[in-house]
Write a protein that holds these residues in place. Structure first.
Motif, PDB file in Angstrom:
ATOM      1  N   THR A   9       0.832  -1.206   0.000  1.00 46.47           N
ATOM      2  CA  THR A   9       0.000   0.000   0.000  1.00 46.47           C
ATOM      3  C   THR A   9       0.865   1.253   0.000  1.00 46.47           C
ATOM      4  OG1 THR A   9      -1.896  -1.027   1.077  1.00 46.47           O
ATOM      5  CG2 THR A   9      -1.641   1.336   1.373  1.00 46.47           C
ATOM      6  N   SER A  49      -7.029   1.485  -1.346  1.00 49.38           N
ATOM      7  CA  SER A  49      -7.799   0.275  -1.048  1.00 49.38           C
ATOM      8  C   SER A  49      -8.657  -0.153  -2.233  1.00 49.38           C
ATOM      9  CB  SER A  49      -8.677   0.500   0.181  1.00 49.38           C
ATOM     10  OG  SER A  49      -9.587   1.567  -0.036  1.00 49.38           O
ATOM     11  N   SER A  61      -7.807  -3.152  -4.892  1.00 48.83           N
ATOM     12  CA  SER A  61      -8.130  -4.558  -4.673  1.00 48.83           C
ATOM     13  C   SER A  61      -9.046  -5.083  -5.769  1.00 48.83           C
ATOM     14  CB  SER A  61      -8.790  -4.749  -3.307  1.00 48.83           C
ATOM     15  OG  SER A  61     -10.002  -3.996  -3.220  1.00 48.83           O
ATOM     16  N   PHE A  96      -5.926  -3.703   2.251  1.00 50.03           N
ATOM     17  CA  PHE A  96      -7.330  -4.094   2.345  1.00 50.03           C
ATOM     18  C   PHE A  96      -7.553  -5.494   1.767  1.00 50.03           C
ATOM     19  CE2 PHE A  96     -11.605  -4.333   0.485  1.00 50.03           C
ATOM     20  CZ  PHE A  96     -12.370  -4.124   1.618  1.00 50.03           C
ATOM     21  N   TYR A 154      -4.058   1.683   8.624  1.00 46.96           N
ATOM     22  CA  TYR A 154      -4.317   2.915   7.871  1.00 46.96           C
ATOM     23  C   TYR A 154      -4.142   4.135   8.774  1.00 46.96           C
ATOM     24  CZ  TYR A 154      -6.103   0.600   3.655  1.00 46.96           C
ATOM     25  OH  TYR A 154      -6.218  -0.129   2.504  1.00 46.96           O
TER      26      TYR A 154
END
Length: 298
Positions: free
Chosen positions: A60, A211, A214, A222, A246
């Motif tokens: 991320t 997120s 995904s 996530f 997060y």
């Protein structure tokens, strides 16, 4: 005979105290509800450092940094194009911004990931391959986030450039600087004071928006939490783990943004806001002074 000293009686704001008590009661109720819910907090603590979760957090962070770099560089270029006297460059930049700000990030991600439906192969002259082999989940996520961010950064950079006094540019030209050198050495350093605060907000926002990748099967935080939670049937616990991660990442970068803003605020003529440590030290000093004064009065 000297006049009597005026006894100032402060106005009592009962509404503030009532509001503060109500807010504290609401927060206490929320905390009590979460603590006494069906969430297994021992599972949350166990999976905070789970390998797949930490790898997802690292991915991320990686996709966010790279996408922001693309957005920043391309956004600055688009901002300069938008302000150009060349009608072609200005209209191309406007069209880019119009398209990418007018469509959702999720739609853009899906379009990039399914680009093979339009182009079976991609030929760059020096390299040719099937589209599915080029547009991997990572590439689709990078293009979707980076190109979308460039549209927003272009407007932020344009506002920063326009905030610089035109006299600065005229003075630079009078000294013999060309347009590119004036932009690089005079305009942009001053524009950064305006660009940095919203850019920091954009970075933090992208960290959360990541997120969405995904949907193209890129295993970020996530996605990792969803996969692990579906396998051990602790879905809510793993979502809480993702929430903690997060919050941790956004807090770290919020602190970094704060000090970056202080750095570029030097020489602006404004008093720089105190750092968190300076603010804490001032509060402790104020509390100690009030205690000493109160003790003397008694």
């Amino acid at each position: 005979m000297p006049p009597e000293a005026i006894v100032a009686i402060p106005v009592r704001h009962y509404g503030r105290w009532v509001g503060a008590v109500a807010v504290c009661a609401l927060l206490a109720w929320l905390a009590w509800s979460f603590v006494n819910s069906d969430i297994h907090w021992d599972v949350v603590g166990e999976y905070l450092t789970y390998d797949r979760i930490t790898e997802g957090a690292a991915k991320t962070l990686w996709i966010t940094v790279l996408s922001m770099a693309i957005g920043l560089v391309l956004g600055l270029l688009l901002a300069v194009m938008r302000l150009s006297d060349n009608a072609v460059l200005s209209n191309v930049a406007w069209g880019y911004i119009w398209f990418f700000r007018g469509t959702p990030v999720l739609v853009q991600l899906v379009l990039w990931y399914n680009l093979s439906f339009i182009f079976d192969t991609m030929n760059f002259g020096f390299y040719k391959d099937e589209t599915n082999d080029i547009i991997t989940p990572f590439v689709a996520a990078l293009l979707g986030l980076g190109l979308n961010e460039a549209a927003y950064m272009a407007e932020i950079a344009r506002a920063g450039i326009l905030s610089v006094d035109p006299g600065q540019t005229e003075a630079a030209h009078a000294l013999g600087m060309n347009g590119a050198k004036t932009t690089r050495r005079i305009v942009l350093p001053q524009a950064m004071r305006v660009i940095i605060p919203p850019s920091g907000n954009e970075f933090i926002n992208m960290l959360k928006t990541s997120s969405l990748v995904s949907v193209v099967h890129y295993e970020e935080l996530f996605w990792a939490a969803d996969i692990v939670g579906s396998r051990n049937t602790r879905v809510m616990e793993l979502f809480v783990v993702a929430t903690v991660w997060y919050l941790l990442l956004t807090t770290i970068f919020s602190v970094g943004q704060y000090y970056l803003e202080r750095h570029y605020a030097k020489g602006s003529g404004r008093t720089q806001p105190p750092t968190p440590l300076q603010r804490l030290r001032a509060q402790l000093t104020s509390f100690r002074t009030k205690s000493q004064v109160g003790g003397t009065t008694v």
